[in-house]
Each structure stands twice: as C-alpha cells, then as structure tokens.
Enzyme design. Structure first.
Site, PDB file in Angstrom:
ATOM      1  N   CYS A  85       0.917  -1.034   0.026  1.00 44.21           N
ATOM      2  CA  CYS A  85      -0.628   0.251  -0.092  1.00 44.21           C
ATOM      3  C   CYS A  85       0.735   0.760  -0.106  1.00 44.21           C
ATOM      4  O   CYS A  85       0.818   1.974  -0.782  1.00 44.21           O
ATOM      5  CB  CYS A  85      -0.698   0.103   0.981  1.00 44.21           C
ATOM      6  SG  CYS A  85      -2.111  -1.580   1.104  1.00 44.21           S
TER       7      CYS A  85
HETATM    8  N1  LIG Z   1      -2.729  -6.687   1.614  1.00 44.52           N
HETATM    9  C1  LIG Z   1      -2.928  -5.050   2.371  1.00 44.52           C
HETATM   10  O1  LIG Z   1      -2.893  -4.460   3.655  1.00 44.52           O
HETATM   11  C2  LIG Z   1      -4.028  -3.721   1.920  1.00 44.52           C
HETATM   12  C3  LIG Z   1      -4.900  -3.061   2.474  1.00 44.52           C
HETATM   13  C4  LIG Z   1      -5.638  -1.896   1.849  1.00 44.52           C
HETATM   14  C5  LIG Z   1      -5.783  -2.494   0.407  1.00 44.52           C
HETATM   15  N2  LIG Z   1      -5.607  -3.007  -0.066  1.00 44.52           N
HETATM   16  C6  LIG Z   1      -5.368  -3.075  -1.443  1.00 44.52           C
HETATM   17  O2  LIG Z   1      -6.109  -4.351  -1.694  1.00 44.52           O
HETATM   18  C7  LIG Z   1      -6.063  -4.195  -2.858  1.00 44.52           C
HETATM   19  C8  LIG Z   1      -5.803  -6.591  -2.674  1.00 44.52           C
HETATM   20  O3  LIG Z   1      -4.797  -6.229  -1.575  1.00 44.52           O
HETATM   21  P1  LIG Z   1      -3.797  -7.738  -0.976  1.00 44.52           P
HETATM   22  O4  LIG Z   1      -2.857  -7.321  -0.491  1.00 44.52           O
HETATM   23  O5  LIG Z   1      -5.298  -8.472  -0.867  1.00 44.52           O
HETATM   24  O6  LIG Z   1      -3.599  -7.807  -2.666  1.00 44.52           O
HETATM   25  P2  LIG Z   1      -2.852  -9.890  -3.011  1.00 44.52           P
HETATM   26  O7  LIG Z   1      -1.921 -10.047  -3.604  1.00 44.52           O
HETATM   27  O8  LIG Z   1      -2.380 -10.826  -1.599  1.00 44.52           O
HETATM   28  O9  LIG Z   1      -4.460 -10.484  -3.451  1.00 44.52           O
HETATM   29  C9  LIG Z   1      -4.717 -10.784  -4.488  1.00 44.52           C
HETATM   30  C10 LIG Z   1      -5.465 -11.754  -5.090  1.00 44.52           C
HETATM   31  O10 LIG Z   1      -6.114 -11.801  -5.925  1.00 44.52           O
HETATM   32  C11 LIG Z   1      -5.827 -12.824  -7.724  1.00 44.52           C
HETATM   33  N3  LIG Z   1      -6.019 -12.309  -8.284  1.00 44.52           N
HETATM   34  C12 LIG Z   1      -5.175 -12.052  -9.512  1.00 44.52           C
HETATM   35  N4  LIG Z   1      -5.567 -11.961 -10.459  1.00 44.52           N
HETATM   36  C13 LIG Z   1      -6.703 -11.832 -10.621  1.00 44.52           C
HETATM   37  C14 LIG Z   1      -7.649 -11.751 -11.543  1.00 44.52           C
HETATM   38  N5  LIG Z   1      -7.793 -11.498 -12.798  1.00 44.52           N
HETATM   39  N6  LIG Z   1      -8.767 -12.403 -11.238  1.00 44.52           N
HETATM   40  C15 LIG Z   1      -9.171 -12.602  -9.575  1.00 44.52           C
HETATM   41  N7  LIG Z   1      -7.820 -13.051  -9.129  1.00 44.52           N
HETATM   42  C16 LIG Z   1      -7.264 -12.732  -9.083  1.00 44.52           C
HETATM   43  C17 LIG Z   1      -4.280 -13.426  -6.404  1.00 44.52           C
HETATM   44  O11 LIG Z   1      -3.695 -14.500  -7.025  1.00 44.52           O
HETATM   45  C18 LIG Z   1      -4.591 -12.942  -5.115  1.00 44.52           C
HETATM   46  O12 LIG Z   1      -4.518 -14.153  -4.638  1.00 44.52           O
HETATM   47  C19 LIG Z   1      -4.977  -4.388  -3.859  1.00 44.52           C
HETATM   48  O13 LIG Z   1      -5.627  -2.560  -4.068  1.00 44.52           O
HETATM   49  C20 LIG Z   1      -4.255  -3.603  -2.178  1.00 44.52           C
HETATM   50  O14 LIG Z   1      -4.054  -2.536  -2.901  1.00 44.52           O
HETATM   51  C21 LIG Z   1      -4.367  -4.615   0.310  1.00 44.52           C
END
Ligand SMILES: NC(=O)c1ccc[n+]([C@@H]2O[C@H](COP(=O)([O-])OP(=O)(O)OC[C@H]3O[C@@H](n4cnc5c(N)ncnc54)[C@H](O)[C@@H]3O)[C@@H](O)[C@H]2O)c1
Length: 433
Positions: free
Chosen positions: A272
């Site tokens: 992030c």
């Molecule tokens: N990790 C955090 O603490 C956090 C906090 C707030 C916001 N976010 C935001 O949330 C979003 C997701 O982050 P995250 O940390 O969960 O990411 P992550 O990488 O942990 O998870 C994303 C998932 O999406 C899957 N994926 C990718 N492309 C795909 C597709 N086309 N169809 C289906 N699944 C698909 C991946 O395999 C993965 O399992 C980002 O935009 C991030 O900035 C994350």
C-alpha cells in the site's frame, strides 16, 4: 430491482462473490460466511483455492481452523470457475493494483477481472471495486468493460467503490470493526452497496460518488507516507545531533491533542504505502497538477535503505572491518512486524545495496522460510532463512518481529544495527539506524 436486492440482503438470501482471495479478499469472503451469507471466493490461482478447499490457510494470521469452520457451514465456496459469478448478487473485487516499471498504475488486474465478469453479468447485480486505485477508476475503467455485456450501469446493474482498510495482524481492528467508506454511481447503487457492507462491518460511511470513495483511500495512505517520510527525515537530523528520535517520539506522543506518532524505519514496505500515493501522482498529471509533497515523501522514504547501509559501514568500521567481504545477517524480510508479507519490503533493498558493496548477505525470518518469486527481486527466489549465529560480522534488525526481542545479545556478541528500536543497548554492541 433495488427493493428485490435489499430484501435478499435483509433475509441473507443474497450470494456474495469475492474476486481475489489475498490479504484483503480472503478475510472479506470469510466475514460474509460468518454472518450467514453464502459467499463464493474466486481466484485465478488454483493453488490458493485448492488449499482453501482442503481447509488450509496460506496467510499466517488467518488460521486453518477459521477456514475449516467456514467450510463446515457449506456457505464458503472457493473456486476458479468464474461462470459461478452468475449465481452472485454482489461481486466484490480485491485484486492487486501495483505500479509498473515506470511507476505508473498497473491496471491489468482490474481490467482482466472485469473482462472475466462481463460475460456472466446479470441484471440486478452489484459490482464493487475494493482495490486501491486513482479517482475515476470505477467510472472510467470498470463500468465501460462491464457494459460490454450490453447491460447499462444503474439501469441493469449497480457499480460501487468501497476501499479496503485491512491492517493485517492488527488484533485491535479486524474487517468487521473498521468503518467502511462506500461510494456508488447512483443513489440506488449506494443504497444497495451500503446494505451489503452494513451486514458485516460496524459502520458504513456513505459518500456522494465513487470518486470521493477512491480519493478517501488515497488520502489515508498519502497521509501515512508523508508522515513516515517526515519522521525519517527527523531521525537522520536528530541522530546527527546525538538525539534519539525514539525517545523524542515517546515524549511527543504524551501531548493529548494535535500529534499522532509515526515511526521511522529502514524504508517503506507492503502493498500500500510505497505504491498508492503514486496512483494519485499519475492521475494528477492529467489535470496539470504536480503532487510535490508525495514525490518528496517518496524520495525520502526510498533513500532510507541507503542511510542504513551508510550506518552499517560506520558500525563495521568501528570494529575495523570493511563492508567488502563482511558477513551480514538481516533480521526480518516481512515488511512489518509479525506478518509473513514480504511485498515491497525494504529488506530486499538492503540486501541488494549491501551486496553491491561487496557484503555477503543472508536473512532470517521465521515467517518467510523461503523466498517466493517476486517481481522486483527475482534473483532471490529460493533463498532460505538462515540461523541467527555468531558467524556474522553484523546483524541488521529490519523488521520488529516479536521473536527478535528475545535475542541473547550478550551471548551472540555480534554488533547489531537496530532500525526499529527493538533491542536495548546492553553491552555497547547495539547501534541505531
Ligand atoms: N494487503 C493490505 O493490507 C491491503 C490493505 C488495504 C487495501 N489493499 C488493496 O487491496 C487490493 C488487494 O490487495 P491484497 O493485499 O489482498 O493482494 P494479494 O496479492 O494478497 O491478493 C490478490 C489476489 O488476487 C488474485 N488475482 C489476481 N488477478 C486476478 C484475477 N484476474 N482474477 C481473480 N483473482 C485474481 C491473486 O491470485 C491473489 O490471490 C490492492 O488494491 C491493495 O492495494 C491491501
């Protein structure tokens, strides 16, 4: 269309789909199941869905017991079969939003997810983007792809944006206890999206548009990035004056108003804070605006690993050793304490920079036993965690994992460079950076 949707939510007959079962999507998916909703989890990574189906977790702070309990309800369905999107009333998207090599938004994940949704899009469905992104994404990117289905937003389906505020492994705040901002492309869209989230979170915060919701998330993360940069700059300044920044912060935070503590470190990490501010910088250019604060904060935060390397050279020098050929152990590969998430971790930059100066570098992290492939540091793939022993010339604490608090420094007798104020200086072997 709205009344029918609201009734289904009220009676818990609505099916909730979550796309992207990562740090954000998986707990979200589980929350709906735990509140009695059938919730289908979609991911393109079959290893993840298979692991969930067999009751295993791939995220340290989400226990296998929680997954198994969800499976027992028969309401939780992890799958790679996107045709099941047809069965959902609400589809929530939580896929990655990184930066590309030119530090521009990488929208490929969002676009390909919407491309996967639109052939299955049904009348009356709600699609909500949760991934952090620049203001305008829902209207300019998500809706046009979904409308390829022939259905029209707010006539046939609803579109909304609701940013995720997950703070992995924070025992004080979980998905349910963090208020959730919701914005939609219409008043009806807002009502249905709000109804969905009000079933799982303590409070929803409806706002007037998807753009406001998108901007809110960026503002929150930019606030953190800028304040961390400020405290990093103050650390370097105070250190030159012989003043301990950590002691200053402890004293300053006794002020009951107008001050909020932020802590310095070896650089920014995670999915992030190092990334999200630049989504706004990129979009601002379209409007002829330069986001100078954000750029400056990025510059300072990105320079912190260099500062640590400089300090490492100074400490080695005190012991009559050059950096070249010295054995250095980095403690902590995860970007923050007690998690297994090593994305964008400053430890990787430290490893690369120390190696560039001729050091022989290993890492220790109980939560990252082996380095998985990373986009930015592919050459570290397969590298394994090393033991904490006295064979090193220098140990650098990069992550404040609780387990490192118990290190027996006296026995180890290796100089320690502490970037997290984790250990007390017991025998003049502990230095700060
Ligand atoms: N990790 C955090 O603490 C956090 C906090 C707030 C916001 N976010 C935001 O949330 C979003 C997701 O982050 P995250 O940390 O969960 O990411 P992550 O990488 O942990 O998870 C994303 C998932 O999406 C899957 N994926 C990718 N492309 C795909 C597709 N086309 N169809 C289906 N699944 C698909 C991946 O395999 C993965 O399992 C980002 O935009 C991030 O900035 C994350």
């Amino acid at each position: 269309m709205k009344i029918k949707f609201l009734k289904k939510i009220e009676n818990k007959e609505a099916v909730i789909g979550v796309i992207g079962l990562g740090y954000v999507g998986l707990p979200l998916n589980l929350c709906f199941v735990e509140k009695g909703f059938r919730s289908i989890g979609f991911d393109i990574d079959k290893i993840k869905t298979d692991s969930l189906k067999s009751g295993k977790s791939y995220i340290k702070h989400i226990s296998p017991e929680r997954i198994q309990k969800a499976l027992q309800t028969k309401l939780f369905e992890p799958t790679t079969n996107f045709s099941k999107l047809k069965e959902c009333d609400a589809i929530l998207i939580a896929v990655p939003t990184p930066l590309n090599k030119n530090r521009e938004p990488e929208m490929g994940y969002i676009v390909s997810t919407c491309e996967a949704i639109y052939p299955h899009l049904q009348k009356g469905q709600l699609v909500v983007l949760e991934s952090t992104t620049y203001p305008g994404t829902t209207v300019e990117v998500v809706v046009p792809v979904l409308e390829k289905s022939g259905l029209k937003v707010d006539e046939d389906f609803y579109a909304a944006f609701s940013p995720e505020r997950e703070d992995p492994n924070n025992p004080q705040y979980t998905t349910e206890t963090i208020p959730k901002v919701v914005g939609a492309t219409s008043q009806d869209g807002l009502e249905v999206a709000n109804a969905v989230y009000s079933k799982i979170v303590v409070r929803t915060v409806p706002v007037s548009s998807t753009q406001v919701a998108e901007a809110t998330k960026l503002m929150e993360n930019i606030f953190r990035a800028v304040n961390i940069a400020l405290v990093n700059e103050l650390k370097v300044t105070f250190m030159k004056m012989g003043i301990d920044i950590w002691e200053v912060i402890e004293a300053a935070k006794t002020k009951p108003f107008g001050f909020m503590p932020f802590y310095p470190g070896p650089g920014l990490g995670g999915h992030c804070i190092p990334i999200d501010p630049f989504y706004l910088t990129w979009k601002a250019r379209e409007y002829g605006v330069a986001t100078k604060f954000i750029e400056l904060a990025g510059e300072i935060n990105r320079s912190m690993p260099d500062f640590v390397v400089q300090r490492a050279m100074e400490v080695l020098n005190e012991f009559g050793k050059p950096m070249k050929g010295s054995k250095v152990l980095i403690l902590g590969l995860a970007y923050k304490a007690n998690v297994d998430d090593d994305r964008e971790s400053p430890s990787y930059f430290l490893m690369e920079k120390l190696e560039a100066k001729g050091a022989i570098v290993e890492y220790n992290d109980p939560y990252v036993p082996v380095i998985k492939p990373t986009r930015e540091h592919p050459h570290y793939k397969g590298k394994k965690t090393a033991e904490i022993t006295d064979k090193y010339d220098l140990i650098i604490i990069s992550t404040a994992h609780d387990v490192y608090k118990n290190i027996d420094i006296e026995k180890l007798n290796v100089p320690i460079l502490d970037t997290r104020n984790l250990v007390i200086n017991v025998n003049k072997m502990v230095f700060k950076a």
